[in-house]
Design an enzyme around this catalytic site. Structure first.
Site, PDB file in Angstrom:
ATOM      1  N   HIS A 290      -3.551   4.326  -2.051  1.00 35.63           N
ATOM      2  CA  HIS A 290      -4.476   3.478  -1.294  1.00 35.63           C
ATOM      3  C   HIS A 290      -4.914   4.193  -0.013  1.00 35.63           C
ATOM      4  CE1 HIS A 290      -1.879   0.327  -3.335  1.00 35.63           C
ATOM      5  NE2 HIS A 290      -3.082   0.005  -3.771  1.00 35.63           N
TER       6      HIS A 290
ATOM      7  N   LYS B 200       1.205   7.726  -8.053  1.00 37.55           N
ATOM      8  CA  LYS B 200       1.638   6.667  -7.118  1.00 37.55           C
ATOM      9  C   LYS B 200       1.160   5.320  -7.615  1.00 37.55           C
ATOM     10  CE  LYS B 200       2.487   9.413  -3.220  1.00 37.55           C
ATOM     11  NZ  LYS B 200       3.579   9.326  -2.273  1.00 37.55           N
TER      12      LYS B 200
ATOM     13  N   SER C  59       2.099   0.819  -6.910  1.00 38.40           N
ATOM     14  CA  SER C  59       2.964  -0.205  -6.296  1.00 38.40           C
ATOM     15  C   SER C  59       4.055  -0.600  -7.280  1.00 38.40           C
ATOM     16  CB  SER C  59       2.140  -1.427  -5.913  1.00 38.40           C
ATOM     17  OG  SER C  59       1.060  -1.041  -5.100  1.00 38.40           O
TER      18      SER C  59
ATOM     19  N   GLY D  52      -9.542   3.879  -7.063  1.00 40.72           N
ATOM     20  CA  GLY D  52      -8.803   5.072  -7.475  1.00 40.72           C
ATOM     21  C   GLY D  52      -9.054   5.424  -8.934  1.00 40.72           C
TER      22      GLY D  52
ATOM     23  N   LEU E 267       0.811  -1.218   0.000  1.00 45.88           N
ATOM     24  CA  LEU E 267       0.000   0.000   0.000  1.00 45.88           C
ATOM     25  C   LEU E 267       0.847   1.273   0.000  1.00 45.88           C
ATOM     26  CD1 LEU E 267      -2.613  -1.207   2.654  1.00 45.88           C
ATOM     27  CD2 LEU E 267      -2.723  -1.428   0.156  1.00 45.88           C
TER      28      LEU E 267
END
Ligand code: PAF
Length: 281
Positions: free
Chosen positions: A39, A186, A188, A149, A35
């Site tokens: 998130h 952003k 991961s 998102g 995360l």
């Protein structure tokens, strides 16, 4: 006390049942873990809007194609748990793949039209896997609201369509893209980037900001906006374009003239890492 982590469907159901008996509302934030603040904004919104928040952390194998990064996808449950707790979430659902896909599993949720363009064109199994796992998560948790998102804009449109089409009884809440200070959205997957690639990856947000400025200044021709964005990305030697597209924001079908609701979306490989970004009109 540290945040509770449920590994089975039964554990989640019994916890949610307790909350429901007390008349509490429940929000769900579906994630694949590792995360970040993107998130975090979804979790914070859910905590604000619901009495209880469940965060699912599950790297869903059915949404990865055979040559994609399922094995390499970053995982760190301990860190995720601390992050969820710091934001006030109440429960993490972290099942093993065999808990979600039991022996004999053969029911899949698929969608036409919206899944055939953009990421769906280059990742043919992806959205079937997303629809299937989200349907399961909605059935397991039974939330009042679920949070997604805007960075995955096509996913958000698909989930909204699925909920509408299948009469699912929950509200889908979309939350704005969260960016690094220098503009990179952003993700991961940003952790895959080398130092040099991280710098090169800025070309995505730069092209998004350029397209957005053109539209704000009155450009309505999709071709002109796409060309300017494409030229900018092509000037970066480490970047390889998957797509630069303008589509209707609801149907995900290509448009020639940009008018609301429109989605201008890009997918670009930086080295081996495929990154996405977009803006909505
Ligand atoms: O956006 C994601 O992280 C995933 O696609 C989701 C919605 C958690 C489904 O696995």
């Amino acid at each position: 006390m540290s945040i509770q982590i449920a590994a089975t469907v039964e554990e989640v159901r019994s916890k949610v049942k307790e909350w429901r008996k007390e008349g509490l509302s429940v929000g769900l934030v579906p994630t694949m873990g590792y995360l970040h603040e993107g998130h975090g904004s979804l979790i914070a919104k859910s905590v604000e809007q619901n009495d209880r928040t469940v965060v699912s952390v599950f790297v869903n194998p059915t949404q990865f194609g055979p040559n994609e990064d399922l094995e390499a996808y970053p995982r760190d449950l301990e860190r995720d748990a601390a992050f969820c707790q710091s934001l006030g979430a109440d429960l993490i659902f972290h099942p093993e793949p065999q808990e979600m896909y039991r022996p004999g599993f053969c029911t899949h949720v698929n969608m036409d039209i919206l899944t055939e363009t953009l990421c769906g064109a280059s990742r043919p199994v992806h959205f079937g896997g997303v629809c299937t796992v989200c349907s399961k998560l909605f059935n397991i948790v039974g939330p009042d609201r679920a949070y997604f998102g805007q960075k995955d804009a096509q996913q958000l449109a698909i989930i909204r369509r699925m909920v509408e089409d299948m009469n699912m009884d929950l509200e889908i809440v979309g939350c704005p893209i969260v960016r690094e200070e220098d503009g990179l959205a952003k993700s991961s997957r940003n952790t895959y980037l080398s130092e040099e690639e991280r710098k090169a990856a800025l070309v995505l947000s730069k092209s998004i900001f350029l397209g957005q400025k053109m539209v704000e200044e009155g450009e309505t021709q999709a071709a002109a906006v796409k060309k300017a964005m494409t030229d900018l990305i092509k000037a970066e030697p480490l970047a390889r374009i998957d797509y630069v597209e303008a589509v209707n924001g609801l149907t995900m079908q290509p448009i020639e003239t940009i008018s609301s609701p429109a989605l201008i979306a890009i997918a670009v490989y930086i080295g081996k890492t495929r990154l996405i970004d977009n803006f909505i009109v």
